[in-house]
Design a protein around this motif. Structure first.
Motif, short mmCIF file in Angstrom:
data_model
loop_
_atom_site.label_atom_id
_atom_site.label_comp_id
_atom_site.label_asym_id
_atom_site.label_seq_id
_atom_site.Cartn_x
_atom_site.Cartn_y
_atom_site.Cartn_z
N UNK A 218 27.90 -39.81 15.09
CA UNK A 218 28.41 -38.55 14.56
C UNK A 218 29.89 -38.41 14.94
N UNK A 219 30.74 -38.25 13.95
CA UNK A 219 32.17 -38.03 14.16
C UNK A 219 32.56 -36.62 13.76
N UNK A 247 43.84 -27.39 0.13
CA UNK A 247 42.53 -27.13 0.74
C UNK A 247 42.40 -27.96 2.01
N UNK A 248 41.88 -27.34 3.07
CA UNK A 248 41.71 -28.02 4.35
C UNK A 248 40.24 -27.94 4.76
N UNK A 249 39.78 -28.96 5.47
CA UNK A 249 38.37 -29.06 5.83
C UNK A 249 38.20 -29.43 7.29
N UNK A 250 37.11 -28.94 7.87
CA UNK A 250 36.66 -29.32 9.20
C UNK A 250 35.17 -29.55 9.12
N UNK A 251 34.71 -30.71 9.57
CA UNK A 251 33.29 -30.96 9.45
C UNK A 251 32.83 -32.15 10.28
N UNK A 252 31.60 -32.55 10.03
CA UNK A 252 31.02 -33.71 10.68
C UNK A 252 31.09 -34.91 9.75
N UNK A 253 30.94 -36.08 10.33
CA UNK A 253 30.91 -37.30 9.53
C UNK A 253 29.94 -38.27 10.18
#
Length: 297
Positions: A218-219, A247-253
């Protein structure tokens, strides 16, 4: 960017043939499974084929004229520049995986993989400089070097890629308004429609904190994209009644490179899958509004 994208796809497909012969493994399990002459041969064929396709598709019809520079840094809210950086970053990864399986030392494989990944695209920019429709873009050159440099310095400092560049795409309805520019079918829109493209920095948290209990697969990821871009420049969009925005994003990978397998084919598939950001929980900041997505690609 579109010429660059098609060209890099041809090179990646060519090199993937070599990668499939040895698989992707860390560390290399077999001494020199790929002959350096074979890399040069396949790479040369792929490069020559790519240049031939580009010359016929873009430059042959309108011919060439006097050399000129072209400042396109303000176009497409820089999404196209991230595409250049993304392309040379992953081409450096592939070049390195190939060259380190030859008789070259690891340092030489790393150096040449990074240098070549940027140098291979210099002729395209030069041809653009002579094209009546384009021009030599120093912004593209800088973006290309940034991708190669990002790979080189991480590999040199950590002997691994703790921050990876990834790509995702969602088709937008805007392409229907200018299909000649944004694409008339899915393959074209994948390359041309910058409204649907997002680029991600995927941070391997476990690599930065190896003693922690953070899951390896998980990143955390930061993303960037843009929307409402019918034309390349802001004033053109405004004149057409469109207000383009970032547009900006923050999440998991999900990092699939940690999956252990003895299958060479699966190793190669996992390596190539590492080029894209898989659907995952994401927060999106767009026009001062934060939106949560259970799965966002």
């Amino acid at each position: 960017m579109r010429r660059f994208a098609i060209f890099i796809c041809l090179l990646i497909c060519t090199y993937a043939q070599l990668l499939g012969q040895s698989g992707i493994a860390h560390p290399v399990e077999v001494d020199y499974p790929i002959n350096l002459k074979k890399v040069k041969l396949y790479g040369g064929i792929g490069y020559a084929t790519g240049m031939l396709v580009l010359s016929q598709a873009w430059y042959a019809e309108n011919g060439l004229e006097h050399f000129k520079f072209f400042n396109d840094n303000a176009e497409w809210l820089q999404v196209d520049k991230l595409g250049h950086t993304y392309g040379t970053y992953h081409l450096s990864r592939i070049n390195y995986e190939l060259l380190r399986r030859t008789e070259l030392s690891d340092d030489k494989a790393l150096l040449w993989s990074s240098v070549l990944s940027s140098a291979l695209f210099l002729p395209i920019e030069i041809l653009d400089g002579f094209s009546p429709d384009y021009g030599f873009s120093y912004g593209d050159i800088i973006a290309n070097a940034a991708g190669s440099g990002m790979f080189y310095f991480q590999q040199k400092a950590w002997n691994e890629q703790r921050i990876k560049l990834k790509f995702s795409f969602q088709p937008s309805s805007l392409a229907e308004l200018r299909p000649e520019t944004l694409g008339s079918n899915f393959p074209e829109r994948l390359l041309k429609d910058y409204n649907g493209q997002s680029y991600w920095l995927s941070f391997d948290i476990h690599a930065f904190a190896k003693e922690s209990n953070w899951p390896k697969w998980i990143n955390l990821t930061l993303g960037y994209g843009a929307h409402q871009m019918i034309f390349a420049r802001n004033h053109e969009n405004e004149a057409a009644g469109f207000n383009n925005y970032r547009q900006y994003y923050l999440g998991l990978d999900f990092d699939l490179s940690h999956i252990q397998t003895s299958s060479r084919f699966l190793k190669t598939v996992l390596f190539l899958t590492d080029f894209i950001r898989l659907p995952a929980p994401t927060l999106q900041l767009s026009q001062s509004k934060v939106t949560g997505h259970i799965l966002y690609f």
